[in-house]
Design a protein around this motif. Structure first.
Motif, short mmCIF file in Angstrom:
data_model
loop_
_atom_site.label_atom_id
_atom_site.label_comp_id
_atom_site.label_asym_id
_atom_site.label_seq_id
_atom_site.Cartn_x
_atom_site.Cartn_y
_atom_site.Cartn_z
N LEU A 1 5.80 -4.55 8.53
CA LEU A 1 6.87 -4.79 7.53
C LEU A 1 6.64 -3.97 6.48
O LEU A 1 7.27 -3.29 5.99
N TRP A 2 5.35 -3.83 6.04
CA TRP A 2 5.23 -3.16 4.73
C TRP A 2 5.47 -1.54 5.05
O TRP A 2 6.14 -1.07 4.02
N ARG A 3 4.99 -1.07 6.41
CA ARG A 3 5.32 0.21 6.43
C ARG A 3 7.01 0.75 6.46
O ARG A 3 7.56 1.44 6.00
N ARG A 4 7.68 -0.47 7.08
CA ARG A 4 9.13 -0.38 7.25
C ARG A 4 9.66 -0.49 5.71
O ARG A 4 10.85 0.17 5.77
N LEU A 5 9.15 -1.02 4.83
CA LEU A 5 9.80 -1.48 3.76
C LEU A 5 9.46 -0.43 2.74
O LEU A 5 10.15 -0.05 1.72
N GLY A 6 8.37 0.72 3.12
CA GLY A 6 8.04 1.72 2.30
C GLY A 6 7.32 1.42 1.07
O GLY A 6 7.26 2.24 0.17
N LEU A 7 6.59 0.05 1.26
CA LEU A 7 5.72 -0.36 -0.03
C LEU A 7 4.25 0.31 0.04
O LEU A 7 3.84 0.56 1.20
N ARG A 8 3.97 0.39 -1.09
CA ARG A 8 2.49 1.27 -1.13
C ARG A 8 1.48 -0.08 -0.32
O ARG A 8 1.33 -1.14 -0.83
N PRO A 9 0.76 0.58 0.37
CA PRO A 9 -0.26 -0.22 1.11
C PRO A 9 -1.24 -0.96 0.18
O PRO A 9 -1.56 -2.10 0.51
N GLU A 10 -1.73 -0.54 -0.91
CA GLU A 10 -2.72 -1.00 -1.76
C GLU A 10 -1.92 -2.27 -2.48
O GLU A 10 -2.78 -2.95 -3.07
N LEU A 11 -0.65 -2.33 -2.55
CA LEU A 11 0.05 -3.64 -2.85
C LEU A 11 -0.04 -4.86 -2.16
O LEU A 11 -0.13 -6.03 -2.50
N LEU A 12 -0.50 -4.58 -0.98
CA LEU A 12 -0.44 -5.57 -0.05
C LEU A 12 -1.48 -6.81 -0.36
O LEU A 12 -1.08 -8.01 -0.48
N ALA A 13 -2.82 -6.70 -0.83
CA ALA A 13 -3.52 -7.83 -1.15
C ALA A 13 -3.14 -8.33 -2.35
O ALA A 13 -3.43 -9.40 -2.57
N GLU A 14 -2.31 -7.74 -3.19
CA GLU A 14 -1.91 -8.31 -4.61
C GLU A 14 -0.59 -9.25 -4.23
O GLU A 14 -0.47 -10.30 -4.86
N ASP B 1 4.45 -12.90 -13.85
CA ASP B 1 3.79 -12.48 -12.64
C ASP B 1 2.42 -13.26 -12.50
O ASP B 1 1.68 -13.50 -13.27
N PHE B 2 2.04 -13.69 -11.33
CA PHE B 2 0.74 -14.30 -11.02
C PHE B 2 0.10 -13.77 -10.05
O PHE B 2 0.65 -13.28 -9.06
N SER B 3 -1.38 -13.85 -10.15
CA SER B 3 -2.04 -13.24 -9.01
C SER B 3 -2.41 -14.46 -8.31
O SER B 3 -3.02 -15.53 -8.76
N PHE B 4 -2.40 -14.43 -6.92
CA PHE B 4 -2.94 -15.54 -6.10
C PHE B 4 -4.09 -14.87 -5.37
O PHE B 4 -4.04 -13.99 -4.85
N ALA B 5 -5.09 -16.23 -4.97
CA ALA B 5 -6.00 -15.83 -4.07
C ALA B 5 -5.48 -15.54 -2.65
O ALA B 5 -4.47 -15.79 -2.47
N PRO B 6 -6.40 -14.71 -1.99
CA PRO B 6 -5.74 -14.07 -0.76
C PRO B 6 -5.41 -15.22 0.56
O PRO B 6 -4.49 -14.64 1.39
#
Length: 333
Positions: free
Chosen positions: A283-296, A4-9
């Motif tokens: 999209l994030w809400r529809r997928l049920g993914l954690r909001p705090e995951l968005l920026a990552e 896994d890699f972290s990318f800039a925003p």
């Protein structure tokens, strides 16, 4: 599968309007302090276009411009030399504007399948028509990319280089929609395992470095790209439909990063930054993914290259990506 890699925003896709390499490098490095990219300037003409630029990277394969497009030739001619000269000019400008830079730096090249669909054999048919020629082309591209990445690292030694492979024709290759030279038929669809294996080999030239695969066409094959080793997939967010939800969710949960193209690539009035990312939040809400995951998980970009935009709009679009990413990080819900 790569780590896994972290990318800039936020970052750009690749192309910009105009023909001044130094002005382009100044724009890119000024817009993205932590994720600049090597700009492409196709307005300069053949050799600066994405196919010609990548053809100039090939090792022991050469291409020249014919009325129908780029065609494999016997030796490096003026078109190959022009492509390589412009690339050196772009690298010189980038090096000048990244003195002391440490962080992510993206470079782009056309991927093996879009290149095979665009380059012609000596008989005028696409390389795609000949499986042996496809293998040779992918091998030549892999070696050329290895040398190119080494050159970028030499010029910008503090950079963590990210390789982007542009594959806008990939879906057409998989579905047998690439037209023959006559236009009366299409080339046979390439087996998905062959497509995946070739991509994996080309992705592998970057070693442990991250590779992004970009396509601004509909129906991007997220799962195939994930299996090929891509750390991220770059796409036009406006082309997503709800039928893509499952593959998007699976990709995110598997650690694939999304480079979401949310800012139009041609001149248009821009919404406020929060409005530009409203669809991503939905999209994030529809997928049920954690909001705090968005920026990552999400890096924001224009929807495609900006070569068709005005210079002023291109600068505004890049700055808008940064502001929209900040909005997403500050308020993921």
């Amino acid at each position: 599968m790569k780590a896994d890699f972290s990318f800039a925003p936020a970052t750009g896709v690749g192309s910009l309007p105009g023909g001044d390499a130094r002005e382009a490098a100044k724009t890119v490095t000024g817009s993205f302090e932590d994720f600049p990219f090597l700009a492409e300037l196709p307005a300069r003409g053949p050799g600066a276009d994405m196919i010609g630029r990548t053809a100039g990277l090939l090792v022991e394969l050469y291409a020249r411009v014919e009325p129908s497009g780029w065609r494999i030739g016997d030796r490096p001619g003026r078109d190959t030399k022009r492509a390589r000269s412009w690339l050196r000019e772009d690298l010189d400008a980038l090096e000048e504007h990244t003195q002391g830079y440490e962080g992510q730096l993206k470079v782009q090249a056309v991927g093996p399948w879009t290149l095979a669909a665009a380059l012609e054999l000596r008989n005028g048919e696409a390389v795609l028509s000949d499986p042996g020629a496809c293998r040779d082309l992918a091998g030549s591209l892999a070696e050329g990319l290895r040398l190119h990445l080494a050159e970028v690292r030499r010029r910008v030694p503090g950079a963590d280089v990210v390789l982007q492979l542009d594959e806008p024709s990939l879906t057409a290759v998989l579905r047998g929609h690439v037209r023959s030279a006559s236009g009366y038929r299409t080339h046979r669809a390439v087996d998905r395992q062959v497509v995946e294996g070739t991509l994996r080999d080309v992705v592998g030239v970057h070693g442990d470095g991250p590779v992004v695969v970009h396509s601004c066409a509909p129906d991007v094959p997220f799962a195939l790209l994930r299996r090929s080793g891509a750390a991220a997939v770059s796409f036009d967010f406006s082309l997503l439909t709800e039928r893509d939800d499952d593959v998007i969710g699976e990709a995110v949960e598997a650690g694939t990063r999304l480079f979401a193209g949310v800012v139009p690539g041609v001149d248009t009035p821009l919404s406020d930054p929060a409005g530009s990312v409203m669809g991503v939040r939905t999209l994030w809400r529809r997928l049920g993914l954690r909001p705090e995951l968005l920026a990552e998980a999400v890096t924001l970009t224009p929807s495609c290259g900006l070569a068709g935009a005005s210079p002023g709009y291109a600068r505004r679009a890049l700055a808008h990506c940064v502001r929209a990413a900040r909005s997403l990080a500050d308020d993921p819900e």
